[in-house]
Design an enzyme around this catalytic site. Structure first.
Site, PDB file in Angstrom:
ATOM      1  N   ASP A  65      27.839  37.677  49.534  1.00  0.00           N
ATOM      2  CA  ASP A  65      27.212  38.590  48.568  1.00  0.00           C
ATOM      3  C   ASP A  65      28.258  39.470  47.890  1.00  0.00           C
ATOM      4  O   ASP A  65      28.833  40.356  48.512  1.00  0.00           O
ATOM      5  CB  ASP A  65      26.180  39.472  49.279  1.00  0.00           C
ATOM      6  CG  ASP A  65      25.465  40.393  48.302  1.00  0.00           C
ATOM      7  OD1 ASP A  65      25.259  39.970  47.147  1.00  0.00           O
ATOM      8  OD2 ASP A  65      25.119  41.513  48.685  1.00  0.00           O
TER       9      ASP A  65
ATOM     10  N   ASP B 112      27.540  37.556  40.015  1.00  0.00           N
ATOM     11  CA  ASP B 112      26.670  37.662  41.179  1.00  0.00           C
ATOM     12  C   ASP B 112      26.641  36.349  41.940  1.00  0.00           C
ATOM     13  O   ASP B 112      26.135  35.343  41.435  1.00  0.00           O
ATOM     14  CB  ASP B 112      25.260  38.053  40.732  1.00  0.00           C
ATOM     15  CG  ASP B 112      24.299  38.196  41.908  1.00  0.00           C
ATOM     16  OD1 ASP B 112      24.783  38.500  43.013  1.00  0.00           O
ATOM     17  OD2 ASP B 112      23.100  38.008  41.718  1.00  0.00           O
TER      18      ASP B 112
END
Length: 757
Positions: A523, A737
């Site tokens: 992440d 992302d």
């Protein structure tokens, strides 16, 4: 991403090209204070510079042709600490860089800086990124006699450029008092009031110095900020004639043999021997036993007889001194020095992982290659990062799916684990490294069809985008819960628990002597690294064995005085064991809580194969209470953000690179990720290696991009750049992302793309 074999090839007109440029601000429209001049005189000035990347002190100094120790002294950083020049400073750190402000072309400027272009450098990237807006593309072009070419066109590697930098002297005074002027580039969110407050001056003073009609500034404007200073009275024959030292700081002179300071008690220059070099001329005052900086005080019936050995400049390589004596009403106390701050240590930023999910073994499964015969082991030691601890947070109440738990309840559940982990931490030292890791797709090997894989990816990306735009508690990405609301997870159907919440998992080993396999969500939108630990009171089901702290001989708890304890989402410490507790809340209402620990991590070596990289003393969370949309192939989350808790930051790697393999690989083929820069990273490049800056906004963990426009076929769509721009209120902008499989645009932009197709 490769398309399915059954998909039709797109037409040339339907090819989508996204244009990224290396320009955060175009300096051509910025305002700069100009001081006309004539003659060859110069003064001491300061340049306000914000680091665009993690950089060594020596690298910052070399960029501006300054001395590393002088840069540290000008910022009241510990310039005498061992190895100070090689310490790495963090990206985003504001510094004051000393420079000589000369007279050139009838105006004040610093023209001594030379810059050799690197591959992929452009005028725009040099002006806006490397020199942080201190010079515009037009100013650099004019100073070097370059043609009016595209500012984003790559320059020739090694091409040397003169970089004209703004500065002013104004007679080195402000309101008839000694002053040194700082060239300050206005940043997003700045106001004249905030600038004045941060530099201990007034709005009126800044407005007068910069001849501002109104106290309004825009990002990219360059202001001259007057800083109160201590002035020298050295003779004109001295090489350091006109030396100025800003209040609260230091300056080095006489070949770094003498250090001079200003304040805090008064604005009188105080000089004494520096401890940076041994080859210095005599610093003893003539006809006296006093050395430079010595002061004697003898009470008498008429007051106090005070004698001092003062610095009088460096003349022809010799340190001049002067002896002064006089009667004062009272004897002076010990001299007060400006406080020196310890050097902030950078944690470089990046991203990574080791091998496809290995088969389980004792104590959680071995990391691939870690126990193979003949495997090479690369041991790497890391230094800890000094960061002040915040005030201890009081007990709070959290809620998830109708359950309410107090901080004290969570602390009680974690107390026994902290006591078990608490041991003496090993000694560490700093070292750079390059390692390789592997990623697997979250749906790999789960039997989904290609259509199902695409549908699930789109649903995850849509839900993740929604969590970014509408995090719990409102706001644009901060506040609420224990920390900022990371979009680390997002369910395929908002509000539904049990769907995969990311795209790729990183595989690595934790613990010794047998590294235990963990599979963590990669992440880039969060920092904390954590995995579920035995015995776990409230954990989600995971397919692989849970990490067992009792099986590791090198694990120990992070104590309350560990710098990382202060950075956890909700930091609290146990009274009896002094262990550190963390609580993270994510953008989809997921919760992760547990005890912070440190242990040895095992990765692959950059060459792959059987060789492994063993890194001791990395911090991670031992998860004890984890609920939300975690029920997939994962055992926790690996934060790859910009913060100091993330894996790339702890590993102190300056770069990371990855190549995601197709999500349709039925065999579960892994994707390589490199932490650091492999020696052959560009060996197989078929064209020029290009780059784009990733600006940083405050303490956000995200990697942002400067998005300029979209081209469909050969047509540039009429989309104003402001649509993609970062807003003053913190909204907007574009991020990379790792948890989204598709690119998401605002509705108005998407509609134009669809129409063009």
């Amino acid at each position: 991403m490769p398309r399915p074999a059954s998909a039709a090839a797109p037409s040339a007109a339907a090819l989508l090209a996204v244009t990224l440029v290396a320009a955060a601000l175009r300096g051509a429209t910025a305002k700069t204070t100009i001081e006309p001049c004539s003659g060859a005189d110069a003064c001491t000035a300061l340049l306000g510079y914000t680091l665009y990347a993690d950089m060594k002190v020596s690298e910052v100094a070399a960029l501006f042709g300054a001395d590393p120790a002088a840069v540290l002294a000008a910022n009241a950083l510990d310039f005498a600490s061992p190895g100070a020049a090689n310490r790495i400073l963090p990206a985003g750190l504001p510094l004051r860089v000393p420079t000589r402000c000369a007279c050139a072309d009838g105006v004040r400027k610093s023209v001594s800086v030379r810059y050799a272009a690197r591959p992929a450098d452009t005028l725009a990237s040099i002006a806006d990124v490397v020199f942080a807006g201190l010079a515009s593309t037009d100013q650099i072009r004019t100073a070097n006699g370059l043609a009016a070419e595209d500012p984003d066109a790559p320059l020739g590697p090694g091409q040397t450029l003169v970089i004209p930098l703004p500065c002013v002297c104004f007679n080195s005074t402000d309101n008839n008092l000694p002053a040194i002027y700082l060239s300050y580039v206005v940043r997003v969110g700045d106001t004249v009031q905030s600038i004045a407050a941060s530099h201990a001056t007034t709005v009126t003073d800044i407005s007068n110095v910069n001849a501002m009609g109104s106290p309004i500034v825009a990002p990219g404007d360059i202001l001259a900020i007057p800083l109160p200073a201590c002035a020298s009275s050295f003779p004109g024959s001295a090489s350091d004639y006109g030396l100025l030292v800003a209040n609260g700081t230091y300056a080095l002179t006489a070949g770094n043999c003498v250090e001079c300071s200003c304040g805090p008690a008064n604005l009188n220059l105080y000089c004494m021997p520096a401890s940076l070099t041994a080859s210095c001329s005599s610093m003893q005052c003539s006809n006296s036993s006093l050395m430079l900086g010595n002061v004697t005080a003898q009470p008498t019936s008429g007051g106090c007889s005070v004698s001092s050995c003062d610095y009088a400049g460096s003349v022809n390589g010799t340190i001049s001194t002067s002896l002064s004596s006089g009667l004062q009403p009272t004897c002076p106390g010990p001299h007060q020095f400006p406080p020196l701050t310890a050097l902030p240590t950078a944690a470089n930023h990046g991203s990574y992982s080791p091998s496809p999910a290995p088969g389980p073994a004792e104590a959680g499964g071995a990391i691939p290659g870690s126990s193979l015969p003949g495997g090479q082991h690369l041991k790497v030691a890391l230094a800890e990062i000094p960061i002040p601890l915040p005030t201890m947070m009081q007990a709070c109440q959290i809620s998830w799916e109708g359950q309410n738990l107090s901080m004290l309840q969570l602390l009680a559940r974690a107390l026994f684990l902290t006591t078990m982990l608490l041991t003496t931490p090993p000694a560490t030292s700093a070292a750079g490294l390059t390692i390789r890791a592997d990623l697997t797709h979250v749906d790999s090997g789960r039997g989904f069809t290609k259509r199902e894989l695409l549908s699930r990816m789109a649903a995850r990306s849509s839900a993740r985008a929604a969590s970014l735009h509408h995090p719990p508690g409102g706001g644009g990405g901060g506040g609420g819960g224990g920390h900022y609301n990371h979009p680390a997870t997002a369910s395929a159907a908002p509000g539904t628990v049990g769907e995969p919440s990311t795209e790729y998992l990183i595989h690595l080993g934790i613990g010794t002597p047998q590294p235990q396999h963990v599979a963590l969500t990669l992440d880039t939108g969060s920092d904390l690294v954590w995995t579920q630990c035995k015995p776990c009171p409230d954990c989600f089901d995971q397919p692989s064995p849970m990490f067992d702290p009792s099986a590791s001989k090198t694990i120990y708890a992070v104590s309350c005085n560990d710098p990382l304890c202060a950075q956890s989402g909700v930091a609290a410490c146990y009274i009896r064991s002094h262990g550190c507790f963390y609580l993270e809340t994510y953008g989809d209402k997921s919760i992760a809580a547990g005890t912070l620990a440190r242990d040895t991590f095992t990765f692959k070596a950059p060459s792959g194969g059987k060789a492994v990289a063993v890194v001791p003393n990395l911090a991670f969370g031992c998860g004890l209470y984890n609920m939300g949309v975690f029920e997939t192939n994962e055992s926790g989350i690996a934060g790859f953000g910009r913060g100091q808790q993330s894996l790339p930051s702890q590993l102190k790697v300056g770069r990371f690179s990855y190549c995601f393999t197709s999500m349709f690989e039925s065999s579960g083929k892994s994707s390589p990720v490199f932490l650091g820069t492999p020696d052959d990273i560009t060996a197989h490049a078929t064209g020029p290696v290009q780059s784009t800056p990733m600006p940083r906004y405050g303490d956000e963990p995200y990697y942002s991009l400067i998005f300029k426009g979209i081209t469909v076929g050969a047509t540039r769509l009429p989309i104003d750049e402001s649509v993609f721009a970062r807003k003053r209120d913190g909204s907007g902008g574009t991020i990379i992302d790792s948890g989204s499989g598709i690119t998401t645009f605002p509705r108005a932009v998407y509609d134009q793309i669809a129409t063009a197709f």
